[in-house]
Design a protein around this motif. Sequence first.
Motif, PDB file in Angstrom:
ATOM      1  N   GLN A  17      23.689  31.426  28.832  1.00  0.00           N
ATOM      2  CA  GLN A  17      23.529  31.978  27.481  1.00  0.00           C
ATOM      3  C   GLN A  17      23.754  30.960  26.362  1.00  0.00           C
ATOM      4  OE1 GLN A  17      22.717  35.533  26.981  1.00  0.00           O
ATOM      5  NE2 GLN A  17      22.184  34.977  29.081  1.00  0.00           N
ATOM      6  N   ARG A  18      24.519  29.903  26.673  1.00  0.00           N
ATOM      7  CA  ARG A  18      24.902  28.968  25.609  1.00  0.00           C
ATOM      8  C   ARG A  18      24.476  27.554  25.964  1.00  0.00           C
ATOM      9  NH1 ARG A  18      30.040  27.478  24.750  1.00  0.00           N
ATOM     10  NH2 ARG A  18      30.541  28.361  26.793  1.00  0.00           N
ATOM     11  N   LEU A  19      23.905  26.854  24.985  1.00  0.00           N
ATOM     12  CA  LEU A  19      23.616  25.427  25.139  1.00  0.00           C
ATOM     13  C   LEU A  19      24.898  24.681  24.796  1.00  0.00           C
ATOM     14  CD1 LEU A  19      21.296  23.331  25.573  1.00  0.00           C
ATOM     15  CD2 LEU A  19      21.014  23.333  23.090  1.00  0.00           C
TER      16      LEU A  19
ATOM     17  N   GLY B  58      33.904  29.642  40.048  1.00  0.00           N
ATOM     18  CA  GLY B  58      34.546  29.517  38.743  1.00  0.00           C
ATOM     19  C   GLY B  58      34.148  28.295  37.931  1.00  0.00           C
ATOM     20  N   CYS B  59      32.993  27.717  38.240  1.00  0.00           N
ATOM     21  CA  CYS B  59      32.508  26.578  37.455  1.00  0.00           C
ATOM     22  C   CYS B  59      31.957  27.087  36.112  1.00  0.00           C
ATOM     23  CB  CYS B  59      31.414  25.859  38.233  1.00  0.00           C
ATOM     24  SG  CYS B  59      30.800  24.391  37.416  1.00  0.00           S
ATOM     25  N   ALA B  60      32.280  26.374  35.021  1.00  0.00           N
ATOM     26  CA  ALA B  60      31.941  26.904  33.698  1.00  0.00           C
ATOM     27  C   ALA B  60      30.599  26.420  33.146  1.00  0.00           C
ATOM     28  CB  ALA B  60      33.053  26.576  32.698  1.00  0.00           C
ATOM     29  N   GLU B  61      30.169  25.220  33.550  1.00  0.00           N
ATOM     30  CA  GLU B  61      28.958  24.648  32.956  1.00  0.00           C
ATOM     31  C   GLU B  61      28.063  24.041  34.025  1.00  0.00           C
ATOM     32  OE1 GLU B  61      30.152  21.800  30.003  1.00  0.00           O
ATOM     33  OE2 GLU B  61      31.174  23.307  28.788  1.00  0.00           O
ATOM     34  N   VAL B  62      26.768  24.064  33.771  1.00  0.00           N
ATOM     35  CA  VAL B  62      25.785  23.549  34.735  1.00  0.00           C
ATOM     36  C   VAL B  62      24.669  22.760  34.044  1.00  0.00           C
ATOM     37  CG1 VAL B  62      26.113  25.211  36.613  1.00  0.00           C
ATOM     38  CG2 VAL B  62      24.656  25.814  34.681  1.00  0.00           C
ATOM     39  N   GLN B  63      24.078  21.857  34.841  1.00  0.00           N
ATOM     40  CA  GLN B  63      22.959  21.036  34.394  1.00  0.00           C
ATOM     41  C   GLN B  63      22.034  20.873  35.597  1.00  0.00           C
ATOM     42  OE1 GLN B  63      24.266  17.173  32.988  1.00  0.00           O
ATOM     43  NE2 GLN B  63      22.206  16.317  32.931  1.00  0.00           N
ATOM     44  N   GLY B  64      20.744  21.023  35.385  1.00  0.00           N
ATOM     45  CA  GLY B  64      19.830  20.838  36.509  1.00  0.00           C
ATOM     46  C   GLY B  64      18.470  21.438  36.224  1.00  0.00           C
ATOM     47  N   TYR B  65      17.545  21.198  37.153  1.00  0.00           N
ATOM     48  CA  TYR B  65      16.162  21.623  36.956  1.00  0.00           C
ATOM     49  C   TYR B  65      16.051  23.126  36.719  1.00  0.00           C
ATOM     50  CZ  TYR B  65      14.885  16.973  38.796  1.00  0.00           C
ATOM     51  OH  TYR B  65      14.739  15.627  39.007  1.00  0.00           O
ATOM     52  N   LEU B  66      17.005  23.926  37.244  1.00  0.00           N
ATOM     53  CA  LEU B  66      16.956  25.374  37.035  1.00  0.00           C
ATOM     54  C   LEU B  66      16.899  25.718  35.539  1.00  0.00           C
ATOM     55  CD1 LEU B  66      17.096  28.194  38.444  1.00  0.00           C
ATOM     56  CD2 LEU B  66      19.577  28.075  38.194  1.00  0.00           C
ATOM     57  N   PHE B  67      17.587  24.924  34.726  1.00  0.00           N
ATOM     58  CA  PHE B  67      17.606  25.188  33.281  1.00  0.00           C
ATOM     59  C   PHE B  67      16.730  24.223  32.510  1.00  0.00           C
ATOM     60  CE2 PHE B  67      21.404  27.127  34.918  1.00  0.00           C
ATOM     61  CZ  PHE B  67      21.312  28.391  34.349  1.00  0.00           C
ATOM     62  N   GLY B  68      16.168  23.236  33.173  1.00  0.00           N
ATOM     63  CA  GLY B  68      15.267  22.306  32.496  1.00  0.00           C
ATOM     64  C   GLY B  68      15.414  20.897  33.025  1.00  0.00           C
ATOM     65  N   LYS B  69      14.270  20.246  33.225  1.00  0.00           N
ATOM     66  CA  LYS B  69      14.257  18.828  33.581  1.00  0.00           C
ATOM     67  C   LYS B  69      14.535  18.018  32.319  1.00  0.00           C
ATOM     68  CE  LYS B  69      11.366  19.101  37.596  1.00  0.00           C
ATOM     69  NZ  LYS B  69      10.338  18.531  38.448  1.00  0.00           N
ATOM     70  N   PRO B  70      14.805  16.720  32.472  1.00  0.00           N
ATOM     71  CA  PRO B  70      14.885  15.874  31.273  1.00  0.00           C
ATOM     72  C   PRO B  70      13.536  15.901  30.548  1.00  0.00           C
ATOM     73  CG  PRO B  70      15.781  14.737  33.201  1.00  0.00           C
ATOM     74  CD  PRO B  70      15.108  15.971  33.705  1.00  0.00           C
ATOM     75  N   MET B  71      13.580  16.129  29.228  1.00  0.00           N
ATOM     76  CA  MET B  71      12.348  16.314  28.443  1.00  0.00           C
ATOM     77  C   MET B  71      12.401  15.480  27.177  1.00  0.00           C
ATOM     78  SD  MET B  71      12.295  20.488  28.619  1.00  0.00           S
ATOM     79  CE  MET B  71      14.078  20.625  28.817  1.00  0.00           C
ATOM     80  N   ALA B  72      11.226  15.073  26.688  1.00  0.00           N
ATOM     81  CA  ALA B  72      11.157  14.428  25.377  1.00  0.00           C
ATOM     82  C   ALA B  72      11.724  15.395  24.334  1.00  0.00           C
ATOM     83  CB  ALA B  72       9.729  14.050  25.052  1.00  0.00           C
TER      84      ALA B  72
ATOM     85  N   ALA C 126      10.868  16.729  21.484  1.00  0.00           N
ATOM     86  CA  ALA C 126      10.096  17.863  20.964  1.00  0.00           C
ATOM     87  C   ALA C 126       9.991  18.976  22.012  1.00  0.00           C
ATOM     88  CB  ALA C 126       8.696  17.404  20.546  1.00  0.00           C
ATOM     89  N   GLU C 127       9.811  18.569  23.268  1.00  0.00           N
ATOM     90  CA  GLU C 127       9.705  19.542  24.355  1.00  0.00           C
ATOM     91  C   GLU C 127      11.058  20.223  24.599  1.00  0.00           C
ATOM     92  OE1 GLU C 127       8.392  17.717  27.965  1.00  0.00           O
ATOM     93  OE2 GLU C 127       8.338  19.633  29.054  1.00  0.00           O
ATOM     94  N   PHE C 128      12.120  19.431  24.525  1.00  0.00           N
ATOM     95  CA  PHE C 128      13.473  19.980  24.661  1.00  0.00           C
ATOM     96  C   PHE C 128      13.692  21.064  23.603  1.00  0.00           C
ATOM     97  CE2 PHE C 128      17.941  20.212  23.597  1.00  0.00           C
ATOM     98  CZ  PHE C 128      18.614  20.074  24.806  1.00  0.00           C
ATOM     99  N   ASP C 129      13.330  20.737  22.382  1.00  0.00           N
ATOM    100  CA  ASP C 129      13.521  21.666  21.266  1.00  0.00           C
ATOM    101  C   ASP C 129      12.729  22.951  21.486  1.00  0.00           C
ATOM    102  OD1 ASP C 129      14.613  22.103  18.516  1.00  0.00           O
ATOM    103  OD2 ASP C 129      12.468  22.269  18.076  1.00  0.00           O
ATOM    104  N   ALA C 130      11.469  22.806  21.888  1.00  0.00           N
ATOM    105  CA  ALA C 130      10.631  23.987  22.129  1.00  0.00           C
ATOM    106  C   ALA C 130      11.231  24.846  23.245  1.00  0.00           C
ATOM    107  CB  ALA C 130       9.213  23.547  22.491  1.00  0.00           C
ATOM    108  N   ARG C 131      11.694  24.167  24.289  1.00  0.00           N
ATOM    109  CA  ARG C 131      12.240  24.859  25.455  1.00  0.00           C
ATOM    110  C   ARG C 131      13.508  25.644  25.118  1.00  0.00           C
ATOM    111  NH1 ARG C 131      11.563  24.401  31.252  1.00  0.00           N
ATOM    112  NH2 ARG C 131      13.274  25.647  32.095  1.00  0.00           N
ATOM    113  N   VAL C 132      14.444  25.018  24.424  1.00  0.00           N
ATOM    114  CA  VAL C 132      15.705  25.732  24.141  1.00  0.00           C
ATOM    115  C   VAL C 132      15.483  26.876  23.147  1.00  0.00           C
ATOM    116  CG1 VAL C 132      17.195  23.791  24.779  1.00  0.00           C
ATOM    117  CG2 VAL C 132      16.551  24.108  22.377  1.00  0.00           C
ATOM    118  N   ARG C 133      14.474  26.728  22.285  1.00  0.00           N
ATOM    119  CA  ARG C 133      14.161  27.846  21.378  1.00  0.00           C
ATOM    120  C   ARG C 133      13.515  28.992  22.145  1.00  0.00           C
ATOM    121  NH1 ARG C 133      15.442  26.438  16.478  1.00  0.00           N
ATOM    122  NH2 ARG C 133      15.545  24.205  16.075  1.00  0.00           N
ATOM    123  N   GLN C 134      12.633  28.642  23.067  1.00  0.00           N
ATOM    124  CA  GLN C 134      11.971  29.656  23.881  1.00  0.00           C
ATOM    125  C   GLN C 134      13.001  30.423  24.716  1.00  0.00           C
ATOM    126  OE1 GLN C 134       9.550  27.941  26.963  1.00  0.00           O
ATOM    127  NE2 GLN C 134       9.554  29.928  27.989  1.00  0.00           N
ATOM    128  N   GLN C 135      14.021  29.700  25.220  1.00  0.00           N
ATOM    129  CA  GLN C 135      15.088  30.348  25.994  1.00  0.00           C
ATOM    130  C   GLN C 135      16.147  30.983  25.097  1.00  0.00           C
ATOM    131  OE1 GLN C 135      16.598  27.273  28.629  1.00  0.00           O
ATOM    132  NE2 GLN C 135      15.000  27.608  30.136  1.00  0.00           N
TER     133      GLN C 135
END
Length: 280
Positions: free
Chosen positions: A52-54, A252-266, A268-277
């Motif tokens: 839910q949170r970036l 009980g892990c609090a934070e995650v990073q990985g392809y499930l939530f997004g690959k590394p993106m340029a 502009a794409e990062f911005d579009a993606r997090v807004r879409q989500q």
Amino acid sequence: AKQEGRNGYRFFTSEMQRQSARILQLESALRQAQANRELHLCFQPQVSIDGQRLVGAEALLRWTHPQLGVISPAEFIPIAEGSGLILPIGEWVLRSAVRQMKAWLDQDYPSEMTIAVNLSLVQFRHPGLVELVVDVLQESGLPAHCLELELTESVAMHDPAAAIAVVRRLHALGVRLSVDDFGTGYSSLSYLKQFQVHKLKIDQSFIRQISEDGHDQSIVRAILGMACSLGMLTIAEGVETSAQLAELERLGCAEVQGYLFGKPMAAAEFDARVRQQQLV
Ligand code: C2E
Ligand code: CA
Ligand code: CA
Ligand code: CA
């Protein structure tokens, strides 16, 4: 060929020659890469376990050479480190990442979000590091607590006394520190405590089979418990499936990073993606 095949030694040297020619070629190409604008940054989202949170973004360097094509950081970062080119390139990474984060914060990104930047041992040991960080923060206007520097255990353990002194100075600025690839190196817990590290990044090798493998579950449970009792945060790297996510949530892990939530993106794409989500 056939002749060489019978002579293991000759085969070995020709393979080494091929490799060292490639390294020399990449090193000379890398010298031009910055000026030729062949480098750019990608950003990978870091999110709360509920999705839910970036909570942050990791800046990852990309190199596309006009003839050689895309070259993996796993190949060119060691060459940059060996040649000293990591210093100017790393400075560019830090400035660009911090500038991008400031621009996002000036829009509507969460104010407690961090930008994570990878630091090599060469950069970490360079006497100008702390001054560089001060300069980059001042130039950009980014609050220090929004910058997270990722160090590996080998960086921390190389010369622990010297490393602790540098970390103290960074800590005094208010910059965050995290230990990257945690669990793959040899850091002792007592050093970690002295390091005043904010966050452990649990290496993706422990996550890959976490939904099936009881050993990996035990290791991750132990890391989470230790981090918690030392007052450190944790993030799991390389989360690709919802089964892995569910297991991490159970542990009980609090934070995650990985392809499930997004690959590394340029950016502009990062911005579009997090807004879409609807993360922003
Ligand atoms: P790292 O810091 O451990 O970065 C994580 C790597 O895992 C990245 O590879 C990322 O693209 C990849 N990754 C992220 N999520 C997943 C996932 O769900 N599954 C899988 N299989 N992989 C995932 P990348 O971008 O190729 O970078 C490789 C390494 O190169 C980095 O490992 C880091 O050590 C180094 N590197 C990249 N950029 C920089 C930089 O600006 N400075 C320095 N010093 N090192 C960098
Ligand atoms: Ca990293
Ligand atoms: Ca990592
Ligand atoms: Ca790694």
